[in-house]
Design an enzyme around this catalytic site. Structure first.
Site, short mmCIF file in Angstrom:
data_model
loop_
_atom_site.label_atom_id
_atom_site.label_comp_id
_atom_site.label_asym_id
_atom_site.label_seq_id
_atom_site.Cartn_x
_atom_site.Cartn_y
_atom_site.Cartn_z
N CYS A 14 4.06 36.15 -25.90
CA CYS A 14 4.60 35.33 -24.82
C CYS A 14 5.59 34.34 -25.44
O CYS A 14 5.20 33.30 -25.96
CB CYS A 14 3.48 34.59 -24.10
N LEU A 15 6.85 34.73 -25.42
CA LEU A 15 7.92 33.88 -25.95
C LEU A 15 9.10 34.03 -24.99
O LEU A 15 9.68 35.11 -24.86
CB LEU A 15 8.30 34.34 -27.37
#
Length: 187
Positions: free
Chosen positions: A116-117
């Protein structure tokens, strides 16, 4: 380990030799995505806690790099975390697919390696490059975000008790069970 520029120069020389032509002529037949990635690699300025190894730039449909992050501060200090970044022919229009190859206790990385970036999703822009991706991955270890989790268990502990979170990270990094999940040793 060879520096990236030396490795790239050797690769270009080998390609030129195999093709029986100059490097410049070889570059003209290279895809825009590959040219951009080569430029990103040439301009890459790695902090001492990061290594990048080229897996393949020869595949016509995708190009791959290994990225190794070894944090020197924070909860994950001393760990060695491996990522694979796969760049498709649509790069830099589309972001690379980046996965974590280690199962780690982290709120922004799920047990299957999904990351999750934001810069790899909705905040991606063709103006971003490999340097931004590396710095983004490094920031995940310096400042894990419990408010945008993929691993809800890790996020809950981080948000509730940072000391306990640090203890569980250390336990997981040493290769142990945390909750019902076994995490591999990355120290």
């Amino acid at each position: 380990m060879l520096k990236l520029r030396q490795l790239q120069q050797q690769k270009q020389q080998q390609l030129a030799k195999n093709a029986g032509s100059s490097v410049k002529a070889n570059t003209n037949s290279t895809s825009p995505a590959k040219l951009r990635l080569q430029k990103d690699i040439e301009e890459l300025e790695l902090p001492p806690t990061v290594r990048v190894n080229i897996i393949s730039l020869d595949n016509h449909k995708e190009m791959s790099l290994n990225i190794i992050i070894i944090p020197d501060e924070g909860f994950y200090k001393g760990g060695k975390f491996r990522f694979t970044a796969t760049f498709l022919e649509t790069y830099p229009i589309d972001p690379p697919k980046v996965i974590c190859n280690n199962k780690i206790f982290h709120p922004n990385i799920d047990p299957h390696g999904k990351i999750c970036l934001n810069i790899l999703r909705e905040d991606w822009s063709p103006a971003l490059d490999l340097q931004c991706i590396v710095l983004g991955l490094l920031s995940l270890f310096q400042e894990p975000n419990g408010n945008d989790p993929l691993n809800k268990e890790a996020a809950e502990v981080l948000n509730k008790d940072k000391l306990e979170f640090g203890n569980l990270v250390r336990l997981a990094m040493s290769g142990a069970m945390v909750g019902s999940t076994y995490y591999e040793c990355v120290i």
